[in-house]
Design a protein around this motif. Structure first.
Motif, mmCIF file in Angstrom:
data_model
loop_
_atom_site.group_PDB
_atom_site.id
_atom_site.type_symbol
_atom_site.label_atom_id
_atom_site.label_comp_id
_atom_site.label_asym_id
_atom_site.label_seq_id
_atom_site.Cartn_x
_atom_site.Cartn_y
_atom_site.Cartn_z
ATOM 1 N N SER A 282 0.824 -1.217 0.000
ATOM 2 C CA SER A 282 0.000 0.000 0.000
ATOM 3 C C SER A 282 0.855 1.263 0.000
ATOM 4 O O SER A 282 0.390 2.334 -0.383
ATOM 5 C CB SER A 282 -0.933 0.005 1.208
ATOM 6 O OG SER A 282 -0.202 0.159 2.412
ATOM 7 N N LEU A 283 2.117 1.122 0.406
ATOM 8 C CA LEU A 283 3.048 2.259 0.406
ATOM 9 C C LEU A 283 3.960 2.242 -0.817
ATOM 10 O O LEU A 283 4.953 2.971 -0.872
ATOM 11 C CB LEU A 283 3.885 2.255 1.690
ATOM 12 C CG LEU A 283 3.100 2.423 3.003
ATOM 13 C CD1 LEU A 283 4.035 2.371 4.204
ATOM 14 C CD2 LEU A 283 2.312 3.729 3.006
ATOM 15 N N GLY A 284 3.657 1.352 -1.782
ATOM 16 C CA GLY A 284 4.388 1.334 -3.041
ATOM 17 C C GLY A 284 5.604 0.437 -3.064
ATOM 18 O O GLY A 284 6.385 0.482 -4.020
ATOM 19 N N ALA A 285 5.796 -0.384 -2.042
ATOM 20 C CA ALA A 285 6.944 -1.298 -1.999
ATOM 21 C C ALA A 285 6.501 -2.704 -2.389
ATOM 22 O O ALA A 285 5.299 -2.992 -2.495
ATOM 23 C CB ALA A 285 7.562 -1.303 -0.603
ATOM 24 N N ALA A 286 7.471 -3.603 -2.588
ATOM 25 C CA ALA A 286 7.157 -4.994 -2.908
ATOM 26 C C ALA A 286 6.653 -5.714 -1.661
ATOM 27 O O ALA A 286 6.965 -5.330 -0.533
ATOM 28 C CB ALA A 286 8.396 -5.696 -3.454
ATOM 29 N N TYR A 338 0.769 5.213 7.141
ATOM 30 C CA TYR A 338 -0.209 4.979 6.058
ATOM 31 C C TYR A 338 -0.699 6.301 5.481
ATOM 32 O O TYR A 338 -0.699 6.502 4.256
ATOM 33 C CB TYR A 338 -1.376 4.158 6.604
ATOM 34 C CG TYR A 338 -2.362 3.719 5.550
ATOM 35 C CD1 TYR A 338 -2.183 2.527 4.860
ATOM 36 C CD2 TYR A 338 -3.482 4.496 5.240
ATOM 37 C CE1 TYR A 338 -3.087 2.112 3.894
ATOM 38 C CE2 TYR A 338 -4.390 4.100 4.272
ATOM 39 C CZ TYR A 338 -4.188 2.906 3.602
ATOM 40 O OH TYR A 338 -5.083 2.510 2.639
ATOM 41 N N ASP A 339 -1.125 7.215 6.367
ATOM 42 C CA ASP A 339 -1.635 8.507 5.896
ATOM 43 C C ASP A 339 -0.518 9.414 5.406
ATOM 44 O O ASP A 339 -0.753 10.297 4.566
ATOM 45 C CB ASP A 339 -2.417 9.197 7.018
ATOM 46 C CG ASP A 339 -3.705 8.466 7.337
ATOM 47 O OD1 ASP A 339 -4.521 8.260 6.422
ATOM 48 O OD2 ASP A 339 -3.882 8.052 8.501
ATOM 49 N N MET A 340 0.677 9.219 5.895
ATOM 50 C CA MET A 340 1.814 10.015 5.437
ATOM 51 C C MET A 340 2.435 9.418 4.179
ATOM 52 O O MET A 340 3.347 10.013 3.595
ATOM 53 C CB MET A 340 2.865 10.104 6.552
ATOM 54 C CG MET A 340 2.341 10.784 7.817
ATOM 55 S SD MET A 340 3.520 10.749 9.177
ATOM 56 C CE MET A 340 4.738 11.921 8.605
#
Length: 703
Positions: A282-286, A338-340
């Protein structure tokens, strides 16, 4: 220093002997003198190692035979006294003379007290034998213990087994127990000690005898076996009478707060495992970055274990407060990431959680402040709290299946573990501030038994040995000659030899090959368990499409096996087999679990994954108990106290294993999720095979 240390141990051994039996104990002083003579003879070329081995074996055989023959003689006397008391008991029962039954009970108790003396005699000799075997090995640099135990212990006429396994004493214990049970008023009950469930007998004499027999044979029950996981070292030499002074340092609520800290920290460790891969994505990582997310806590714990261990020398309250504040902040950052939309904030939050690991303080409080009479229960509580936290963490994560916002702060399955733990640590901090009572550290010096200094002397010599064991300088020779003239080294020996290890390096120098092998085994089992747990979410999603709830149920189920497995092993298996046998068998079972986990040609099934994971996890749990039990037996007593203690070393070994395992998951992720399972299992396989080989090589030194 070497000689003075051995003199100090010999002096302490002599002081604890039963005076009227002194001629029948192992002649530790004579054997120490012979070891020195052998070294001199080999140096000048008048003896070779083979002859030394045979001659010392013959001498040790003679010493053991002296002990065993006296033991058999005393057993015969006790049996004769019990037989005469049995005749009196039968006569009184026929005459129905109840008035004299109390006198008969007292007579049986007197026999029981004499049996306790005999058990204490055997135990002191067993310790002396272990020490002289260690001394010989250290002095000459080759494995005499391995040869001696292999040739003597398994022989059908083994006298060594008489000393270490107290063969025959059990019959005397049974006779006293049965007769005392019959003399108790049971309101017409015909149950005996042999019935199942066994008739409880609360006679203090029998309880003392049972405790002595269990200690001598390393027999265990569930609580004892569970407590071994806490790895709180005790003094090796027994005391004739259990004397305990309550110095006012123990406080029940403070102990409860330490156990609550242990529980919360384990929940904190495992609550993110089912959702770490989803959070990373969700944070763009694998998804495999979950290895770094989970392992960040362990990375920080490598350092926090050291400073918390050092801090606990001065205070218990302040490090626990600091731990709670850091964990509150760390979990808040983990949830806010998550929000950051920041993977960096996520990792910093987990690092802070690792820096708040106060397990060294929790363990140290039990070791230093809990009275001996309840220390085993407290240690078992420490392990139970850890196991319960391990099961509750994933279970809680499985319950957080919701998504909503409050003041633009997101609450979902990824962030709720962080928010829940932040609230938990805040409430714990309030309870801690109100209820914890700081024990006095001023009493610690006087609280430590005088003989612990002397024990540190002999252990320093045993564990460090001589750099060149066959070369004795003139100065050492003069010291040893002076030592044979009743020299008391406890006052004049160097201060350094009395102190605990002052650094990781000095602690490492105290490690013998047997200890290093046990630490390798601990590293291996923690590595294998971390691979299984940390990659479970990624693996099950890739192969089976499991949801977060299913992963949480699987992990919680594994955690819930800890206590039942310890009940079975502690109550039954550990009393049927030697620890070293269980150790080797458990390692083989872990190896089987690893091999079965590989995805080879056939399609990977849920049954294969779950069954292999269960075999690996349960075997590793069994292995941890016996591994730490053996480690406490072979480890230097200088490592039982101070900042750089055995508990810290084992914690560091386990934590480093977790760090490497989590790093392996992330690195292997670059090769693709299809290869992740096999790539991460290969190091586990290699380390497990290496530990089995190392165990076989040191097997007889674990006697």
């Amino acid at each position: 220093m070497y000689c003075r240390a051995m003199v100090a141990f010999g002096k302490k051994l002599k002081e604890r002997q039963i005076q009227e039996w002194q001629g029948y104990y192992i002649n530790y002083k004579l054997m120490k003198k012979k070891v020195r003579q052998y070294a001199q003879q080999i140096q000048v070329g008048t003896q070779d190692r083979r002859n030394v081995l045979k001659d010392f074996s013959r001498m040790l055989d003679h010493q053991i035979e002296k002990i065993v023959l006296f033991l058999l003689e005393q057993q015969g006397r006790l049996a004769s006294r019990i037989a005469k008391l049995g005749e009196q008991q039968e006569a009184l029962q026929q005459q129905q003379d109840i008035s004299k039954l109390s006198e008969l009970r007292e007579a049986y108790r007197e026999v029981g007290q004499d049996l306790l003396k005999l058990l204490y005699f055997v135990e002191l000799n067993a310790v002396g034998l272990r020490k002289i075997l260690k001394k010989f090995d250290k002095r000459f640099g080759y494995r005499f213990t391995d040869y001696y135990v292999k040739t003597r212990a398994n022989h059908p006429y083994s006298q060594l087994q008489q000393v270490f396994k107290h063969v025959g004493i059990g019959a005397v214990v049974g006779a006293i127990s049965r007769n005392l049970a019959e003399l108790e008023d049971r309101q017409g009950s015909y149950l005996s000690i042999y019935d199942q469930p066994a008739l409880p007998l609360q006679d203090p004499t029998i309880e003392s005898i049972k405790a002595a027999v269990d200690r001598l044979s390393h027999s265990t029950n569930f609580l004892h076996f569970l407590a071994q996981h806490a790895f709180i070292l005790q003094e090796e030499l027994p005391t004739p009478v259990e004397e305990e002074v309550d110095d006012g340092r123990y406080h029940f609520i403070s102990l409860l707060l330490n156990l609550a800290n242990t529980f919360l920290y384990m929940v904190n460790t495992y609550i993110i495992v089912p959702t770490a891969d989803d959070y990373a994505m969700s944070l763009g990582a694998a998804a495999t970055v979950c290895g770094v997310v989970i392992g960040a806590m362990a990375v920080a714990q490598v350092f926090s274990s050291v400073y918390f261990s050092a801090w606990s020398n001065k205070s218990y309250f302040r490090p626990l407060v600091f731990s709670s504040i850091v964990l509150f902040l760390g979990n808040t950052m983990y949830a806010m990431a998550y929000d950051m939309n920041s993977i960096a904030i996520l990792l910093i939050g987990r690092l802070l959680c690792g820096f708040g690991s106060a397990r060294a303080v929790n363990r140290r409080y039990i070791s230093d402040c809990v009275p001996m009479r309840i220390r085993m229960q407290a240690s078992a509580g420490f392990v139970s709290a850890s196991a319960l936290g391990m099961a509750c963490g994933p279970a809680l994560a499985g319950l957080f299946q919701c998504h909503f916002k409050v003041f633009n702060i997101t609450f979902n399955q990824e962030t709720l573990p962080g928010w829940a733990m932040a609230v938990g640590w805040f409430l714990y901090l309030i309870w801690l501030w109100i209820s914890f009572r700081e024990p006095s550290h001023e009493k610690e010096a006087s609280h430590m038994p005088k003989e612990s200094n002397e024990e540190s002397l002999q252990t320093d010599a045993l564990e460090n040995g001589l750099k060149q064991p066959l070369l004795i300088s003139l100065e050492e020779k003069n010291e040893e000659e002076n030592g044979d003239q009743e020299f008391d080294g406890s006052e004049e020996a160097s201060e350094e030899s009395r102190q605990p290890a002052t650094s990781i390096a000095s602690a490492y120098r105290l490690l013998t090959p047997s200890v290093k092998v046990q630490l390798l085994i601990y590293f291996m089992l923690k590595y294998a368990m971390e691979i299984l747990l940390s990659e479970s979410s990624v693996i099950t999603t890739y192969y089976f499409g499991w949801s977060t709830t299913k992963v949480a149920i699987f992990l919680a189920s594994l955690g819930l096996t800890v206590l039942p497995v310890n009940i079975i092993v502690g109550s039954y298996i550990s009393n049927m087999f030697e620890d070293r046998q269980i150790l080797l068998a458990s390692e083989v079972m872990v190896l089987i679990g690893i091999v079965l986990s590989f995805h080879l040609i056939i399609p990977y099934s849920v049954a294969q994954y779950v069954s292999s994971g269960l075999i690996m996890f349960v075997s590793a749990e069994v292995l941890e108990g016996v591994n730490l039990s053996l480690l406490s037996r072979v480890m230097s007593s200088r490592l039982s106290r101070g900042t750089y203690n055995g508990g810290l070393l084992s914690t560091e070994a386990g934590t480093i294993a977790r760090v490497i395992a989590d790093g392996t998951i992330t690195l292997a992720g670059y090769l693709g999720e299809s290869r992740l399972l096999n790539i991460t299992l290969i190091p586990s396989l290699v380390i497990c095979i290496s530990s089995i080989i190392a165990t076989i090589c040191t097997y007889n030194s674990l006697y």
